[in-house]
Design a protein around this motif. Structure first.
Motif, short mmCIF file in Angstrom:
data_model
loop_
_atom_site.label_atom_id
_atom_site.label_comp_id
_atom_site.label_asym_id
_atom_site.label_seq_id
_atom_site.Cartn_x
_atom_site.Cartn_y
_atom_site.Cartn_z
N UNK A 100 0.84 -1.20 0.00
CA UNK A 100 0.00 0.00 0.00
C UNK A 100 0.87 1.25 0.00
N UNK A 101 1.93 1.24 0.82
CA UNK A 101 2.85 2.38 0.84
C UNK A 101 3.52 2.57 -0.51
N UNK A 102 3.93 1.46 -1.13
CA UNK A 102 4.57 1.57 -2.44
C UNK A 102 3.60 2.10 -3.49
N UNK A 103 2.35 1.69 -3.42
CA UNK A 103 1.33 2.21 -4.33
C UNK A 103 1.22 3.72 -4.21
N UNK A 104 1.16 4.21 -2.97
CA UNK A 104 1.03 5.65 -2.75
C UNK A 104 2.30 6.40 -3.13
N UNK A 105 3.47 5.80 -2.89
CA UNK A 105 4.73 6.44 -3.29
C UNK A 105 4.82 6.52 -4.81
N UNK A 106 4.41 5.46 -5.49
CA UNK A 106 4.41 5.49 -6.96
C UNK A 106 3.49 6.58 -7.50
N UNK A 107 2.42 6.81 -6.81
CA UNK A 107 1.42 7.78 -7.27
C UNK A 107 1.76 9.21 -6.86
N UNK A 108 2.25 9.41 -5.61
CA UNK A 108 2.45 10.77 -5.08
C UNK A 108 3.89 11.10 -4.74
N UNK A 109 4.78 10.14 -4.80
CA UNK A 109 6.18 10.39 -4.47
C UNK A 109 6.47 10.06 -3.01
N UNK A 110 7.75 10.04 -2.65
CA UNK A 110 8.13 9.65 -1.28
C UNK A 110 7.68 10.65 -0.21
N UNK A 111 7.22 11.81 -0.63
CA UNK A 111 6.74 12.80 0.34
C UNK A 111 5.54 12.29 1.12
N UNK A 112 4.80 11.36 0.58
CA UNK A 112 3.60 10.86 1.23
C UNK A 112 3.93 10.05 2.49
#
Length: 161
Positions: A100-112
């Protein structure tokens, strides 16, 4: 023949009324502003207490992409509501926290991520202050040693006058 003079009405002072209207508008404007917190239109439904606890722990580790200084769990922005629903949907589909974290990082960048992993891109942020502190201490030592060599001895014989 004398001219007939018509008495004119005294001019009303509209300035106090105008001031009162502007003051009332200024005081009421914050109450009318649409910048109020958005309530979540669709509450989240968890399968069990364990899934709810996992969701809240994961949402506390993620940053709201709009608010930037609030976790996903604390934010009332509309995108935070959407991301919370997305995270819960991914959890219900069987994804683990790392996916889930990787999905959000792919979408919004590591800032998330509130705790991004250390890599070459952010190593300056991790080590930059320590390097600057050590460099400043080195410059200070160098300046003190250089000045101590340049100090002239004081003439104590009294012949200098």
């Amino acid at each position: 023949m004398p001219m007939l003079q018509v008495p004119c009405r005294p001019r009303r002072r509209r300035l106090p009324v105008l001031r009162a209207a502007v003051l009332a508008a200024a005081l009421l404007a914050p109450a009318l502003a649409p910048a109020q917190a958005v309530s979540d239109p669709t509450p989240l439904h968890y399968r069990d207490a364990a899934q709810e606890a996992r969701f809240h722990a994961l949402a506390a580790e993620l940053r709201c992409v709009q608010c930037q200084n609030q976790s996903l769990a604390d934010s009332n922005a509309q995108i935070a509501h959407d991301l919370r629903r997305e995270v819960l949907l991914l959890m219900q589909q069987g994804h683990d926290d790392a996916q889930i974290k990787q999905f959000l990082v792919d979408r919004y960048g590591p800032f998330v991520l509130y705790r991004p992993p250390m890599d070459a891109r952010n190593s300056v942020l991790w080590f930059g202050p320590a390097v600057l502190l050590l460099a400043g201490a080195g410059v200070l030592v160098w300046v003190v040693r250089r000045r101590s060599r340049q100090v002239q001895p004081i003439d104590t014989t009294g012949d200098g006058w």
